[in-house]
Scaffold this motif. Structure first.
Motif, short mmCIF file in Angstrom:
data_model
loop_
_atom_site.label_atom_id
_atom_site.label_comp_id
_atom_site.label_asym_id
_atom_site.label_seq_id
_atom_site.Cartn_x
_atom_site.Cartn_y
_atom_site.Cartn_z
N PHE A 312 -66.28 22.69 -105.50
CA PHE A 312 -65.42 21.63 -104.80
C PHE A 312 -64.22 22.48 -104.22
O PHE A 312 -63.72 22.13 -103.26
CB PHE A 312 -65.05 20.54 -105.66
CG PHE A 312 -64.09 19.80 -105.41
CD1 PHE A 312 -63.95 18.78 -104.37
CD2 PHE A 312 -62.83 20.04 -105.99
CE1 PHE A 312 -63.07 18.12 -104.18
CE2 PHE A 312 -61.59 19.03 -105.54
CZ PHE A 312 -61.72 18.11 -104.56
N ASN A 313 -63.57 23.47 -105.06
CA ASN A 313 -62.33 24.09 -104.82
C ASN A 313 -62.57 25.12 -103.82
O ASN A 313 -61.80 25.17 -102.99
CB ASN A 313 -62.00 24.68 -106.34
CG ASN A 313 -60.76 25.57 -105.95
OD1 ASN A 313 -60.71 26.88 -105.68
ND2 ASN A 313 -59.77 24.78 -106.34
N PHE A 316 -62.90 22.61 -100.42
CA PHE A 316 -61.83 21.76 -99.81
C PHE A 316 -60.34 22.33 -100.18
O PHE A 316 -59.50 21.71 -99.51
CB PHE A 316 -62.07 20.12 -100.51
CG PHE A 316 -63.21 19.69 -100.35
CD1 PHE A 316 -63.45 18.94 -99.00
CD2 PHE A 316 -64.39 19.81 -101.12
CE1 PHE A 316 -64.63 18.50 -98.75
CE2 PHE A 316 -65.54 18.86 -100.56
CZ PHE A 316 -65.80 18.32 -99.56
N GLU A 317 -60.41 23.04 -100.90
CA GLU A 317 -59.12 23.94 -101.03
C GLU A 317 -58.86 25.11 -100.42
O GLU A 317 -57.69 25.64 -99.88
CB GLU A 317 -58.56 23.84 -102.64
CG GLU A 317 -58.39 22.51 -103.23
CD GLU A 317 -58.22 22.41 -104.48
OE1 GLU A 317 -57.70 23.55 -105.04
OE2 GLU A 317 -57.99 21.27 -105.33
N ASN A 318 -60.08 25.92 -100.60
CA ASN A 318 -60.02 27.21 -99.95
C ASN A 318 -60.50 27.48 -98.53
O ASN A 318 -60.55 28.53 -98.11
CB ASN A 318 -60.43 28.47 -100.91
CG ASN A 318 -59.76 28.55 -102.31
OD1 ASN A 318 -58.52 28.20 -102.28
ND2 ASN A 318 -60.29 28.86 -103.17
N ILE A 323 -69.27 29.63 -99.17
CA ILE A 323 -69.30 29.96 -100.43
C ILE A 323 -69.51 28.84 -101.27
O ILE A 323 -70.25 28.98 -102.22
CB ILE A 323 -67.93 30.77 -100.89
CG1 ILE A 323 -67.87 32.10 -100.06
CG2 ILE A 323 -67.86 30.96 -102.45
CD1 ILE A 323 -66.55 32.89 -100.51
N ALA A 324 -69.09 27.88 -101.17
CA ALA A 324 -69.34 26.68 -101.95
C ALA A 324 -70.78 26.15 -101.94
O ALA A 324 -71.43 25.96 -102.73
CB ALA A 324 -68.45 25.53 -101.50
N ALA A 325 -71.39 26.45 -100.57
CA ALA A 325 -72.99 25.99 -100.37
C ALA A 325 -73.59 27.01 -101.20
O ALA A 325 -74.62 26.50 -101.80
CB ALA A 325 -73.22 26.01 -99.10
#
Length: 388
Positions: A312-313, A316-318, A323-325
């Motif tokens: 999540f970070n 939506f923040e970086n 990379i989140a996936a």
């Protein structure tokens, strides 16, 4: 004068009837297939595509000239590259490993204990106790987390109760010290041995890998056990009620005590339910998010970060959805691997220990009635009786 012959009615073709039933079956399941495809399969496929791109979260990741395929670079950034992202991912895995190792056994054992207690025949007000134990599971996790933040504050109720026993409670959610490090400090080992401070697996030092759960994470562990044991209690209760009373009575007639009956008779018959509870527990603990989200910003936050929150970070923040996936799919593979290991551990094995137990129709116990029947047939009628 004989009646005129009536021509037989034309016989319907079996193939046409079966084809109509198949078409009707597909027609009835088509709405569910469309819903699952649109809201489950398509998002998963899109997330897999994003994990191989450098999409920044703006516009569409499909048919976008600004989106380039980077292959396994996102996966390398969290596993092999010497980057801060790799270290953050390693720490989140470290945190989640301790969380899983403590929450899953504790919540399973507590749920089974509660199920056994509320299943007793002599227990009165069973409905009240079942509702009371299950109530935390239906309460909002956000609300319960807020209550725990209040209880375990520096001047909260828990520390006030500890003060009655002359114990100075810690500032729970602000204490990042590992429990194992605290225990080692009691015996004089306050720092890492030589070589243990170098970056190791996933960029985390060996000294940090053995730190154990932090003081702050112990509160989240207690919170998870408190809120999930009620749900799993109902699953165990359903399994216990499917076991006939004659099974326990037969064990008592054979001379088995309550403890022997539970571990030798009841628990093996609960193995399917146990597998379900452990699987759901693994999935839930590896995907913990909301409790971590509410405790972000505290001094102990680095020891509470989970892979789900890190994804999540990053997204939506970086602004790093690729990379989140990648984190999400690595987490998916970890859950699948843990489930397969658990299934292998709980698999039935034969008495010789040479692998899994054969099916009932193939093992020696299943063949015994057939063998006894063959002996009777060979012996012929006995005592005036016989086969009719």
């Amino acid at each position: 004068m004989s009646a005129p012959a009536v021509a037989p009615a034309p016989r319907k073709r079996r193939g046409s009837t079966r084809g109509g039933e198949t078409a009707a079956g597909w027609l009835f399941t088509l709405p569910a297939i469309i819903i699952v495809g649109v809201f489950l399969v398509a998002p998963i496929a899109l997330a897999l595509w994003v994990s191989f791109t450098d999409w920044n979260g703006r516009n569409s990741p499909l048919f976008n000239e600004n989106v380039e395929v980077v292959g396994l670079d996102n996966y390398a950034a969290i596993t092999t590259d010497q980057t801060l992202t790799r270290e953050l991912f390693g720490r989140s895995i470290r945190n989640n490993v301790f969380y899983v190792l403590l929450v899953v056994p504790l919540q399973t054992a507590l749920a089974l204990f509660l199920a056994v207690q509320v299943n007793r025949r002599m227990l009165k007000a069973k409905g009240f106790f079942r509702t009371a134990f299950y109530f935390p599971s239906v309460t909002s996790s956000i609300a319960i987390t807020g209550v725990f933040l209040f209880l375990f504050a520096a001047t909260g109720v828990v520390n006030r109760v500890l003060a009655w026993f002359s114990i100075n409670g810690p500032n729970w959610f602000a204490d990042p010290r590992g429990v194992i490090h605290l225990l080692l400090g009691r015996v004089g080992l306050t720092g890492p041995p030589p070589g243990w401070s170098d970056p190791g697996f996933l960029g985390v030092t060996a000294w940090d890998w053995i730190a154990g759960p932090s003081v702050a994470q112990c509160v989240l562990i207690a919170l998870a056990v408190f809120t999930t044991s009620g749900t799993f209690m109902l699953l165990f209760l359903a399994g216990l009620q499917n076991i006939g009373a004659e099974v326990g009575e037969a064990a008592v007639m054979d001379g088995a005590g309550p403890i022997r009956t539970f571990f030798s008779v009841t628990l093996p018959m609960l193995k399917p339910t146990l597998f379900t509870v452990l699987t759901l527990g693994l999935i839930g603990t590896w995907q913990v998010f909301d409790q971590v989200y509410l405790t972000r910003g505290t001094p102990a936050a680095p020891t509470l970060t989970s892979p789900a929150y890190l994804a999540f970070n990053q997204a939506f923040e970086n602004n790093e959805p690729g990379i989140a996936a990648a984190i999400a799919f690595v987490l998916f593979l970890i859950i699948i691997l843990m489930t397969l290991i658990q299934r292998w551990v709980l698999a039935d094995r034969d008495t010789t220990g040479m692998g899994r137990k054969r099916r009932k129709g193939d093992d020696a116990e299943g063949d015994r009635p057939l063998a006894e029947g063959a002996i009777r047939l060979d012996a012929g009628p006995q005592g005036g009786g016989g086969l009719t």
